[in-house]
Design an enzyme around this catalytic site. Structure first.
Site, PDB file in Angstrom:
ATOM      1  N   CYS A   1      33.600 -32.650 -11.223  1.00 20.81           N
ATOM      2  CA  CYS A   1      32.997 -33.929 -10.888  1.00 20.81           C
ATOM      3  C   CYS A   1      32.294 -34.664 -11.195  1.00 20.81           C
ATOM      4  O   CYS A   1      31.958 -35.076 -11.168  1.00 20.81           O
ATOM      5  CB  CYS A   1      33.144 -33.055  -9.206  1.00 20.81           C
ATOM      6  SG  CYS A   1      32.437 -31.304  -8.741  1.00 20.81           S
TER       7      CYS A   1
ATOM      8  N   GLU B   1      33.021 -33.134  -0.720  1.00 23.56           N
ATOM      9  CA  GLU B   1      32.608 -32.716  -1.166  1.00 23.56           C
ATOM     10  C   GLU B   1      33.752 -33.923  -3.167  1.00 23.56           C
ATOM     11  O   GLU B   1      34.764 -33.329  -2.783  1.00 23.56           O
ATOM     12  CB  GLU B   1      32.493 -31.884  -1.933  1.00 23.56           C
ATOM     13  CG  GLU B   1      31.958 -30.484  -1.746  1.00 23.56           C
ATOM     14  CD  GLU B   1      30.492 -30.615  -2.115  1.00 23.56           C
ATOM     15  OE1 GLU B   1      29.839 -31.701  -3.086  1.00 23.56           O
ATOM     16  OE2 GLU B   1      29.883 -30.068  -1.139  1.00 23.56           O
TER      17      GLU B   1
END
Ligand code: NAD
Length: 476
Positions: A283, A249
């Site tokens: 993110c 990720e």
């Protein structure tokens, strides 16, 4: 000064080296954190390896009940842990719910929910083929030991995303928190490990080298990494040598596209939090905004009203909506990107100048008169700055969204759902939100494409990702 040690095999383990953890709002030292040695990392992996067969052999209902108990532990200790998140990471305590600031209490609420959901999911046996001659079943088996490495932006929530599905599926875990936010994560794991058998959940704190030792341990059966793309590439190279599977990720540079049929006023609040959640240190924040020229000025005005109204300060105080940037490195990066944009002729709508004084505070900043190719647009700023780019042709906006080697999230804003969906389908990203941004959900898979990584977390797909398929094929 309090000392924060690791939990390895159910025991508190100190170190001969410690480093300080700081409060980014005040500069105050919060405590001393153990810097694990390589031997301790190996000890943690060995403990997890030894504990795994018995953990996997527990009846599923028992593992499920223990995971539900973990959710209770989080709920009971939520305020204590939320205060650690605020002191160490910087996001304000805030409240919970759609009208409240999504701060540290929201993070702890997320930890609870993202524990309950995988705990409640079932990985049933799937019959993928059956006729009069044979029956083929797919069973899901744990990998074994999963090494997880977390970043500093949502230090507890991301740790939970990594640890809980892994445990639920019968893996044991060794987690390395970020060196910038170790205390909250170590405190969370200390509380969780208390209700688990020794060795099932272990921590190894320290800087990047500790993470590098962890991923270089050949006894690891899977690695889950959340962090920057550069670190992800280094970890993937090590993992490749050991043929260790990974979930990556990584960083994002999400585009948000405002179509000409959007309503600037109605969407402003959603877009604002989509870009500035956790001071943009998320993110999947909107990190570059493409606005149709017909709405450009109206959208900028709406965002400016919100950006200039948000109280910023030490999140332990009531009424604060925005905290500091978490660390000096990130602060310097954000500041340098804004200074470069200014020097290149971009316009500062608001913000753009750090105040003096203690704390890593940087004002919410909107930048216009900027184009693709500018470092502030092309690099992940990961901070409270949003470049706003005017476009005329829809095809250009889509091409802009797709031109970078990042593909975590994106969003399309419009009052015409068919139009928005048609644009969304042309965007290269793991998730494309319509009229919202970053709206993750524990039942909905989340993950990146291109340079933003591979594999998904959350929901049944996330649970499958911490298992391997085993086929049982029966001749009739
Ligand atoms: P980072 O890559 O600097 O650090 C992440 C973790 O990796 C830390 O625990 C660090 O100590 C460790 N690490 C550093 N070098 C290592 C090495 N060589 N081997 C093993 N581990 C090592 O990232 P960060 O600054 O903590 O986090 C910010 C980045 O994370 C941003 O790019 C952001 O977009 C990304 N992020 C992605 C997601 C997602 O779900 N895709 C979520 C949150 C953050």
């Amino acid at each position: 000064m309090n000392i924060y040690d690791n939990i390895i095999n159910g025991l508190r383990v100190g170190s001969d080296r410690y480093f300080d953890s700081h409060n980014p709002a005040t500069g105050e030292t919060l405590g001393r954190v153990a810097h694990c040695s390589r031997e301790q990392v190996d000890m943690a992996v060995a403990a997890a390896k030894a504990a795994q067969p018995a953990w996997a052999a527990l009846p599923d209902a028992q593992r499920k009940a223990l995971c539900m108990q973990l959710a209770e532990v989080i709920k009971t200790n939520a305020e204590y842990l939320a205060e650690w998140v605020t002191r160490e990471q910087g996001k304000p305590l805030g409240g919970i719910g759609p009208d409240q600031v999504p701060g540290a209490r929201f993070e702890l609420w997320g930890c609870e929910v993202w524990t309950q959901v995988p705990a409640s999911l079932e990985l049933s046996v799937e019959v993928v083929f059956e006729d009069e001659t044979r029956r083929d079943e797919v069973h899901r088996k744990p990998f074994g030991v999963i090494g997880t490495i977390a970043p500093w932006n949502w230090p507890l929530l991301i740790a939970v995303w990594q640890m809980i599905p892994a445990l639920r599926a019968g893996n044991t875990v060794v987690i390395k928190p970020s060196e910038y936010t170790s205390i909250g994560t170590l405190e969370l794991v200390r509380l969780l490990a208390d209700v688990l058998p020794p060795g099932v959940l272990n921590t190894v704190s320290g800087p990047g080298e500790v993470g590098a030792w962890l991923v270089d341990n050949p006894a690891l059966d899977k690695i889950m990494f959340t962090g920057s793309s550069a670190t992800g590439a280094r970890i993937a190279a090590t993992a490749a040598r050991h043929l260790t599977p990974t979930t990556m990720e990584l960083g994002g540079n999400d585009a948000a596209i405002v179509l000409p049929d959007a309503d600037p006023k109605a969407m402003a609040m959603g877009l604002f939090w989509g870009a500035f959640l956790n001071m943009g240190q998320t993110c999947a924040c909107a990190k570059r905004l493409y606005v149709h020229e017909s709405l450009h000025d109206a959208v900028v005005a709406e965002l400016k009203t919100l950006a200039t109204a948000m109280p910023m300060g030490d999140g332990m105080q009531a009424g604060i909506a925005m905290g500091p940037i978490q660390n000096r490195m990130q602060f310097d990066k954000v500041q340098a990107l804004v200074e470069r944009a200014k020097a290149d002729g971009a316009s500062v709508v608001c913000g753009g100048q750090a105040p003096s004084g203690p704390g890593l505070f940087y004002p919410l900043t909107l930048i216009t008169n900027i184009a693709d190719g500018a470092p502030l647009v092309d690099e992940e700023q990961f901070g409270p700055v949003l470049p706003i780019i005017k476009y005329r042709d829809e095809a250009d906006a889509i091409a802009s969204a797709n031109r970078l080697d990042a593909g975590l999230g994106a969003s399309v804003w419009s009052n015409n759902l068919d139009h928005a969906r048609a644009v969304a389908e042309r965007i290269q990203a793991g998730t494309v939100w319509i009229n919202q941004h970053g709206a993750i959900h524990p039942m909905v898979p989340f993950g990146g494409t291109k340079g933003s990584g591979w594999g998904v977390e959350f929901g049944i797909d996330g649970l499958k990702a911490v298992t391997q398929a085993q086929v049982i094929s029966i001749k009739k």
